[in-house]
Design a protein around this motif. Structure first.
Motif, short mmCIF file in Angstrom:
data_model
loop_
_atom_site.label_atom_id
_atom_site.label_comp_id
_atom_site.label_asym_id
_atom_site.label_seq_id
_atom_site.Cartn_x
_atom_site.Cartn_y
_atom_site.Cartn_z
N ALA A 156 0.85 -1.19 0.00
CA ALA A 156 0.00 0.00 0.00
C ALA A 156 0.89 1.24 0.00
O ALA A 156 1.67 1.44 0.93
CB ALA A 156 -0.92 -0.01 1.22
N VAL A 157 0.76 2.05 -1.05
CA VAL A 157 1.58 3.26 -1.19
C VAL A 157 0.70 4.39 -1.71
O VAL A 157 -0.43 4.18 -2.15
CB VAL A 157 2.77 3.03 -2.15
CG1 VAL A 157 3.75 2.03 -1.57
CG2 VAL A 157 2.29 2.57 -3.52
N SER A 158 1.24 5.59 -1.69
CA SER A 158 0.48 6.73 -2.20
C SER A 158 0.16 6.52 -3.67
O SER A 158 0.95 5.97 -4.44
CB SER A 158 1.27 8.03 -2.02
OG SER A 158 2.37 8.06 -2.91
N ALA A 159 -1.03 6.96 -4.05
CA ALA A 159 -1.44 6.84 -5.46
C ALA A 159 -0.45 7.56 -6.37
O ALA A 159 -0.13 7.08 -7.46
CB ALA A 159 -2.84 7.39 -5.63
N ALA A 160 0.07 8.70 -5.89
CA ALA A 160 1.00 9.47 -6.72
C ALA A 160 2.27 8.70 -7.01
O ALA A 160 2.75 8.67 -8.15
CB ALA A 160 1.33 10.79 -6.03
N SER A 161 2.84 8.03 -5.99
CA SER A 161 4.08 7.29 -6.22
C SER A 161 3.84 6.07 -7.09
O SER A 161 4.66 5.74 -7.97
CB SER A 161 4.72 6.89 -4.89
OG SER A 161 3.92 5.95 -4.19
N ASN A 162 2.72 5.41 -6.89
CA ASN A 162 2.42 4.23 -7.70
C ASN A 162 2.24 4.59 -9.17
O ASN A 162 2.73 3.89 -10.06
CB ASN A 162 1.16 3.54 -7.17
CG ASN A 162 0.85 2.26 -7.93
OD1 ASN A 162 1.71 1.43 -8.14
ND2 ASN A 162 -0.39 2.13 -8.35
N ARG A 163 1.57 5.69 -9.42
CA ARG A 163 1.31 6.08 -10.81
C ARG A 163 2.55 6.66 -11.47
O ARG A 163 2.71 6.59 -12.69
CB ARG A 163 0.11 7.03 -10.86
CG ARG A 163 -1.15 6.27 -10.44
CD ARG A 163 -2.35 7.10 -10.12
NE ARG A 163 -3.30 6.30 -9.35
CZ ARG A 163 -4.50 6.73 -8.98
NH1 ARG A 163 -4.90 7.96 -9.29
NH2 ARG A 163 -5.29 5.94 -8.26
#
Length: 225
Positions: A156-163
């Motif tokens: 589970a990570v921030s949406a920003a870092s994943n994208r």
């Protein structure tokens, strides 16, 4: 004399009998043992092969499924969020999560809303396809996409870092939080070894450089059944 003849006949009968086959439960029993390697050795354990993207579709990996407990209403995404919450959220009807707090290790950020997090496949689905999953059955691809049995597979990570990461490998993208690069490298390699995925030349060269910069780091994985 008669006793000897009876014994000989009994021995012959026993030899002629087929060995009993194992029961179905025993025949299907499989074991997986965790393996730990120094990170430099783990890199070289990755099979080397060219990547092939032909035919890839994200829908080839069914996710999210009903997770480990199909009766609790929580899918794989929710189960990862519940597992990784630093402060657990309330679980409302339909497995809606309220409140809670999470640490996004990719970019060193605290997040307090489940909707602000993505569940990242440490080795992205497209990368897995390129590295061998194109030859898998649909069932095995679903197991990969919902792998709750290894803590290094989903995060589970921030949406920003994943994208920002998208489907890039470590030759193209690394976490912006530089102090976690060794952890990320270890988890990437562990996932590839767990699922018997390959690495291409550029990727393995990058992993080799990263491993050399991470003395003392180990890679632990349990082969997927």
């Amino acid at each position: 004399m008669i006793k000897n003849l009876k014994r000989a006949a009994l021995a012959a009968a026993l030899l002629a009998m087929p060995f009993a086959a194992p029961t179905p439960a025993h025949a299907q029993e499989r074991f997986s043992v965790a393996v730990t390697l120094p990170v430099t050795a783990a890199v070289h354990a990755l099979p080397l092969a060219a990547e092939v993207r032909d035919g890839y579709r994200r829908t080839s990996f069914r996710h999210w499924n009903a997770g480990k407990n199909p009766t609790d209403g929580c899918n794989t995404r929710a189960e990862v969020l519940l597992s990784e919450a630093v402060d657990p959220p309330a679980v409302l009807p339909g497995c809606k999560l309220s409140g809670g707090r999470w640490w996004s290790y990719y970019d060193s950020k605290w997040l307090t809303a489940a909707s602000a997090l993505d569940i990242d496949h440490v080795v992205p689905l497209a990368e897995a396809w390129d590295s061998g999953a194109s030859d898998w059955t649909a069932k095995r691809r679903e197991a990969y996409a919902n792998d709750l049995d290894a803590p290094t597979s989903l995060v589970a990570v921030s949406a920003a870092s994943n994208r920002s990461k998208a489907d890039q490998d470590p030759a193209e993208w690394l976490p912006p939080a530089t102090d976690v690069v060794c952890r990320y490298t270890s988890e990437w390699i562990a996932t590839k070894l767990r699922w018997e995925l390959t690495a291409d030349t550029v990727e393995r060269e990058a992993l080799t450089r990263l491993a050399d910069a991470c003395p003392g780091t180990t890679v632990t994985y349990e082969p997927a059944l």
